[in-house]
Enzyme design. Structure first.
Site, mmCIF file in Angstrom:
data_model
loop_
_atom_site.group_PDB
_atom_site.id
_atom_site.type_symbol
_atom_site.label_atom_id
_atom_site.label_comp_id
_atom_site.label_asym_id
_atom_site.label_seq_id
_atom_site.Cartn_x
_atom_site.Cartn_y
_atom_site.Cartn_z
ATOM 1 N N GLY A 153 20.689 -41.354 -5.978
ATOM 2 C CA GLY A 153 20.823 -42.426 -5.345
ATOM 3 C C GLY A 153 19.678 -43.684 -6.431
ATOM 4 N N GLN B 195 19.986 -44.547 3.101
ATOM 5 C CA GLN B 195 19.773 -44.759 4.592
ATOM 6 C C GLN B 195 20.834 -44.968 5.879
ATOM 7 O OE1 GLN B 195 16.772 -43.065 5.387
ATOM 8 N NE2 GLN B 195 15.191 -43.218 3.835
ATOM 9 N N CYS C 265 8.696 -42.362 -2.650
ATOM 10 C CA CYS C 265 8.803 -43.028 -4.177
ATOM 11 C C CYS C 265 7.473 -43.962 -4.308
ATOM 12 C CB CYS C 265 10.165 -43.179 -4.410
ATOM 13 S SG CYS C 265 10.795 -44.912 -3.555
ATOM 14 N N ASN D 295 14.340 -48.535 3.477
ATOM 15 C CA ASN D 295 14.219 -47.392 4.132
ATOM 16 C C ASN D 295 12.510 -47.655 4.436
ATOM 17 O OD1 ASN D 295 13.367 -49.003 1.599
ATOM 18 N ND2 ASN D 295 12.285 -46.633 0.559
ATOM 19 N N ALA E 269 22.811 -37.354 -1.236
ATOM 20 C CA ALA E 269 22.939 -36.451 -0.943
ATOM 21 C C ALA E 269 21.800 -36.126 0.425
ATOM 22 C CB ALA E 269 23.290 -34.741 -1.599
ATOM 23 N N HIS E 270 20.362 -35.798 0.135
ATOM 24 C CA HIS E 270 19.214 -35.000 -0.005
ATOM 25 C C HIS E 270 18.769 -35.998 1.712
ATOM 26 C CE1 HIS E 270 16.928 -37.857 -2.535
ATOM 27 N NE2 HIS E 270 16.194 -37.502 -1.780
#
Length: 374
Positions: free
Chosen positions: A68, A178, A321, A150, A199-200
């Protein structure tokens, strides 16, 4: 072990793991012309159709990336570079954006000489549309407002933001990392030009993302080399991760209504229990089903998350992050919280695998941690 950090990485779905394993048994570069390659190319095309359908787009509008963050950076850099051709150098970025958008915009400011302006956040966690309207002008190249935050899970009024962007001729991008797979997302309803996916965040595996890009938007690839992804992103595609992404998103969209109801109920249950604990305050609002942000003034969120981990519960002090950086607390301070409250923030993020028993246990552990001396 209780896993309540699904916004950082959603537990991989069985369908995604199976799809990845099946793809890894095949070999052959999908850009080649022989039968081995064609089989891989077919798998990628099927995944592309699933991703496109999930957001109401055409398969040709989906560009697969490695994350992303790459999708975000591609969107920001492309808008910045194209804008300069038309004497548009202003980037309007929501102050609560993910660091992938914020840091990409800062880089565009340094590299391309763009003017970077942060659009303020209201106390309810939503972008200030009035301020956005005043800031948007003929110099604006891009407006970027995330679909849902997020850290707080608060859903943004992005359809209105897109209209404001388009009213002055600017492009509109949204980071929907999200929301895709968790709540309905449709690019036509939103009116966005570019939309980022990871994707994750919905049960795929790390290593795959996508940028949904309207066909008349020119992209400037970050990765240069061959002509993969119709010349919009070079590099041999990660077939296994892309297949897992398609399988996960297909499953999540099929189960979306049921998951939304169940996960919302779990979040509301945890919110109620946390609200009964002395010193704990909830960050409310219209949110995605699985995210609950709370704060405890006078506490350190990272320290609390480590104490939870010792008790066998995985939570986060904010975006994964930003852990260990000065980014922690940026979102809450933008919402008007003082630094002391923002520093004590915790994010619980749930999914359909969580149970009511886990919710009660999590609240009990929270009470125990806060009541302990030291």
């Amino acid at each position: 072990m209780i896993y309540a950090d699904c916004a950082a990485q959603y537990p991989p779905l069985e369908a995604a793991v199976d799809a990845a394993e099946n793809a890894m048994k095949l070999f052959g570069n999908p850009s080649s012309v022989h039968s081995f390659a064609r089989e891989n190319a077919k798998l990628i095309f099927e995944a592309r159709k699933v991703v496109a359908s999930a957001v109401g787009a055409k398969p040709s509008e989906i560009v697969f990336t490695a994350s992303g963050s790459e999708a975000d950076t591609t969107a920001v850099f492309s808008a910045a570079r194209e804008g300069l051709k038309h004497k548009r150098n202003k980037l309007l970025i929501f102050s609560c954006e993910h660091s992938a958008v914020v840091n990409s915009a800062k880089a565009a400011q340094e590299i391309f000489g763009c003017e970077l302006v942060f659009v303020p956040c209201l106390e309810n966690g939503c972008v200030d549309l009035s301020a956005l309207s005043q800031l948007a002008d003929e110099k604006t190249a891009l407006v970027s407002v995330m679909h849902a935050n997020n850290e707080t899970g608060i859903i943004q009024p992005i359809a209105q933001a897109a209209k404001i962007a388009h009213s002055c001729g600017a492009l509109f991008h949204t980071d929907a990392v999200q929301t895709v797979g968790h709540i309905p997302v449709n690019v036509s309803d939103i009116g966005c030009d570019m939309l980022s996916i990871s994707a994750h965040k919905f049960g795929g595996i790390a290593g795959a993302g996508a940028l949904c890009c309207r066909k008349n938007i020119k992209l400037y690839p970050l990765i240069l080399g061959g002509g993969q992804e119709n010349g919009r992103r070079a590099g041999t595609q990660n077939t296994a991760a892309i297949c897992a992404m398609g399988a996960a998103l297909d499953k999540m969209c099929a189960d979306m209504d049921e998951n939304m109801l169940y996960v919302s109920r779990l979040r509301d249950m945890l919110e109620g229990l946390c609200g009964e604990i002395e010193g704990v305050r909830v960050v409310g609002g219209d949110r995605v089903p699985g995210i609950l942000c709370v704060y405890v003034s006078g506490q350190d969120g990272e320290r609390l998350s480590l104490l939870f981990d010792r008790e066998g519960i995985c939570v986060s002090s904010g975006a994964a992050c930003s852990t260990g950086t000065d980014e922690t607390g940026r979102v809450l301070t933008a919402m008007g919280f003082d630094r002391d409250a923002a520093k004590g923030a915790l994010r619980f993020s749930l999914c359909e695998r969580n149970t009511e028993q886990e919710i009660r246990q999590t609240a009990d552990i929270f009470r125990k941690i806060l009541s302990a001396k030291g």
